[in-house]
Design a protein around this motif. Structure first.
Motif: not given
Lengths: 274, 274
Positions: B246, B248-249, B137-138, B256, B141-142, B134, B252-253
């Protein structure tokens, strides 16, 4: 203490059903917490679980016994020991830690909202328990009050979802089997749907004040009905060469963009009053 | 076409080893892609896989055959059919889709960076393949360019990590067994560590320009050594009642928030030149 070794023992049968069947969990109002961290969080908020189930080797480890003493003090819950092989058969993970708690699923209490900001999340047909748990965990950390799950979401109270939620369940109002369209229409604030076709992006809309985010199924995304029920449709800008995010990652990004905007809004209003 | 039904078949033995052993994957330079989406992304970037392995029932479905035709046209890779029960025995998931691709792990190409912004991610001892996938993946995308993994990270090329990465692996430069301290010290830009004890927060530092984020182990967090190697230590502000995310969370934060700041910076410089 006696060790259960038979798969036909009523408790073992119950545990296997609680692991595997959402219907059985609903019927009994019971579920399982897997691992000491989750059990500890549960206890600090809701008190003693009904029953602790430990594997033989977990119980033989002095450190583990000591840990149980620390958490529960002089009045531990009932402890049931089952053989290691039986414990592995019950657990969905390959190398279980060796401790489960049997708990009642907490009832949804309607509370008066003392929080300033109403922050809701609507989830349509989220399928993966790990994703749902991670979304709940991020939601609890971001200060979300209410979670609404559509009928076709995976079970919020499954052991897998609970494990990924890491205690978030006990800080949120989780409304299952919700009519999301109705919730969105009644919501007093901005309802924001995330969809790939949106023309606006997350960073150009205001998330200050009462906000509800809607997220859709991992594969199919949001239904047309829910996209139409939203006040705003947004996309997360992705400058990279791929344009996809895990559902839980996308939710975390949205939640914490709201956290950032709320902070900014407070900071700038403080400057304004000086 | 013949159907393999024996667990002793050399290919079956190889598939089981590729599923389960990071060492075997390293030794052979091979791994497995699980599911048609991932295989399709791989093909669009790196061409035909060495071998497709499908279950009997997958192959019997006309829609699936049609899909394979669409992806590979007139020159499909070698297709091997194995019995359903054997396919389930190989796959780590309970209900496998029924298609695997055997591929060579792509070699790391040193490329001249044409991208304006150097954006790196350093991962120290991330344990969970789902989390690692994950994060990748993030990151893809970023717009992250380079991923550096410490020696004790879970295998980036395991089928589980690949599944969670959803093709991100093929857009990133993944450097395994990296000396993270050295990478951090040599990095020409701001190196940012996320740790709970930090005094600054994510939203009050500038992420414009060359940036490297360091994330630590899911349980233990970052080592002291890596916290010290960073230019900035930050925390993600969590207004909710729980203070954990988490891995992965959290990643991602952070990714982005950088995407947002870079966009803001471009938008404001465009306004400035008008």
């Amino acid at each position: 203490m006696p060790v259960i070794t038979s798969r036909d023992h009523p408790l073992v049968k119950q545990l296997i059903k609680l692991e595997g069947s959402a219907q059985y969990r609903k019927k009994t109002g019971l579920t399982l917490l897997d691992g000491i961290n989750l059990i500890q969080i549960y206890c600090s908020i809701l008190g003693k679980p009904e029953n602790l189930i430990v594997s033989e080797s977990y119980y033989e480890d002095a450190d583990n016994k000591h840990f149980i003493d620390i958490i529960f003090g002089h009045k531990p819950p009932k402890i049931t020991i089952i053989s290691n092989s039986l414990f592995r058969a019950i657990s969905p993970v390959k190398t279980p830690i060796g401790i489960l708690a049997l708990i009642s699923i907490p009832a949804l209490k309607e509370q008066a909202y003392s929080r300033k900001v109403v922050f809701s999340v609507l989830l349509e047909a989220i399928q993966d328990p790990g994703n749902l748990g991670s979304i709940l965990r991020s939601a609890a950390a971001a200060g979300v009050n209410n979670i609404y799950l559509s009928k076709h979401c995976t079970d919020a109270w499954s052991p897998k979802t609970l494990r990924a939620g890491m205690g978030a369940h006990f800080f949120l109002h989780i409304h299952e089997n919700s009519d999301l369209k109705h919730i969105a229409q009644q919501f007093k604030g901005t309802v924001i749907a995330t969809s790939i076709q949106a023309s606006k992006n997350l960073f150009e809309i205001s998330l200050v004040g009462p906000t509800a985010f809607i997220f859709g199924n991992e594969g199919a995304g949001l239904s047309k009905e829910m996209i139409q029920a939203a006040d705003e449709n947004i996309v997360i800008p992705m400058p990279g060469k791929t344009e996809s995010l895990n559902a839980a990652a996308a939710a975390a990004i949205c939640f914490f963009e709201k956290v950032r905007q709320e902070r900014d809004s407070i900071l700038s209003s403080n400057i304004g009053t000086k």
